[in-house]
Design an enzyme around this catalytic site. Structure first.
Site, PDB file in Angstrom:
ATOM      1  N   HIS A  12       0.824  -1.228   0.000  1.00 22.24           N
ATOM      2  CA  HIS A  12       0.000   0.000   0.000  1.00 22.24           C
ATOM      3  C   HIS A  12       0.860   1.281   0.000  1.00 22.24           C
ATOM      4  CE1 HIS A  12       1.203   0.715   4.108  1.00 22.24           C
ATOM      5  NE2 HIS A  12       1.121  -0.604   4.263  1.00 22.24           N
ATOM      6  N   ARG A  63      -5.554   0.657   4.848  1.00 25.43           N
ATOM      7  CA  ARG A  63      -4.531   1.206   3.951  1.00 25.43           C
ATOM      8  C   ARG A  63      -4.346   0.358   2.692  1.00 25.43           C
ATOM      9  NH1 ARG A  63      -2.213  -0.860   8.674  1.00 25.43           N
ATOM     10  NH2 ARG A  63      -0.247  -1.999   8.564  1.00 25.43           N
ATOM     11  N   GLU A  90      -0.980  -7.330   7.225  1.00 26.67           N
ATOM     12  CA  GLU A  90       0.446  -7.204   7.562  1.00 26.67           C
ATOM     13  C   GLU A  90       0.806  -8.199   8.661  1.00 26.67           C
ATOM     14  OE1 GLU A  90       3.203  -7.137   6.931  1.00 26.67           O
ATOM     15  OE2 GLU A  90       3.968  -5.103   6.762  1.00 26.67           O
ATOM     16  N   HIS A 189       0.768  -5.681   1.973  1.00 24.52           N
ATOM     17  CA  HIS A 189       1.674  -5.006   2.918  1.00 24.52           C
ATOM     18  C   HIS A 189       3.108  -5.476   2.684  1.00 24.52           C
ATOM     19  CE1 HIS A 189      -1.810  -3.660   5.299  1.00 24.52           C
ATOM     20  NE2 HIS A 189      -2.340  -4.734   4.773  1.00 24.52           N
TER      21      HIS A 189
END
Ligand code: DG2
Length: 260
Positions: A12, A63, A90, A189
């Site tokens: 991201h 995100r 993540e 991520h």
């Protein structure tokens, strides 16, 4: 080996805590103003290269979803179906969540911070109920809709453990679509993408330490019919700027404040 499929992966755009050099992990931070522009620029770049996506996969962190929206909006491909799973989240940074990397390097040494950030099988200390972000994470409604119960969600993860929870999703949901010839974008991520790259490229446990992803830069992977990478992943864009962005992420773990 003959290339049969292409796959685009993405870390991201810059999040608010990337800017503050804090471990963000499962805390749901939005993109910074620069991160929004990175995501838009990424979409414009992919459009200029002629990419046409059939399916988008994201984590359940804002995100990654926000980045996918912005990329697809810039490409004029907002209609493309999107699926989101915690399995692309993540890496769970455990007790390190919210802490500043440079301060951690001052207190614990840069080598220890590098082990926590980039090693394959070392997990950071687990998060517990006394942690300031524990309740925010574990009472979040998004984690009641996962394919595992809240109690079974991780409290900290090594990269190895990220790969273990990500692989069933790759095998069952993403790879069958790749094999149908669908063009896939995975907006995820830094570490969930590293885990997938390790698997698809067969990167060794020691070499994965040296793989770092900058924010908002598309990563192209070319795969053979068994979904093994036929060559190393390529970052798409200005290579000099990308190398500088990678160094900036690496330097976040140095004891001196990273350059803004
Ligand atoms: O959790 C975080 O803060 C970063 C990764 O941090 P490092 O592994 O680079 O320290 O993840 P992302 O910004 O890709 O969601």
């Amino acid at each position: 080996m003959v290339e049969k499929y292409k796959l685009v992966m993405l870390r991201h755009g810059e999040g608010a805590w990337n800017k503050e050099n804090r471990f963000c992990s499962w805390v749901d931070q939005k993109l910074s103003i620069d991160g929004v522009e990175e995501a838009r620029a990424c979409g414009r770049h992919l459009k200029s290269l002629g990419f046409e996506f059939d399916l988008v996969f994201t984590s359940i962190l804002s995100r990654s979803i926000q980045t996918a929206w912005l990329v697809m909006e810039e490409m004029g491909q907002e209609w493309v179906p999107t699926q989101s799973s915690w399995r692309l989240n993540e890496r769970h940074y455990g007790a390190l969540i919210g802490l500043n990397r440079a301060e951690m390097a001052l207190n614990h040494g840069e080598e220890q911070v590098k082990i926590w950030r980039r090693s394959y099988d070392v997990a950071p200390p687990p998060i517990d109920e006394s942690h300031p972000y524990y309740h925010e994470i574990y009472t979040d409604r998004r984690y009641t809709c996962c394919d595992v119960s809240q109690e079974k969600l991780p409290k900290s993860e090594s990269l190895k453990e990220v790969l273990e929870r990500l692989l069933p999703y790759w095998n069952e949901m993403i790879s069958p679509e790749v094999k149908k010839g669908k063009m896939i974008l995975i907006s995820a991520h830094g570490n969930s993408t590293r885990a997938l790259l390790k698997h698809l490229e067969g990167i060794s446990d020691t070499d994965i330490v040296n793989v770092t992803l900058p924010t908002g830069v598309p990563v192209l992977l070319e795969l053979d019919e068994d979904l093994h990478a036929v060559r190393p992943h390529r970052f798409l864009g200005n290579q000099e700027a990308i190398q500088a962005a990678i160094k900036k992420v690496e330097d976040q773990g140095k004891a001196l404040p990273a350059e803004k």
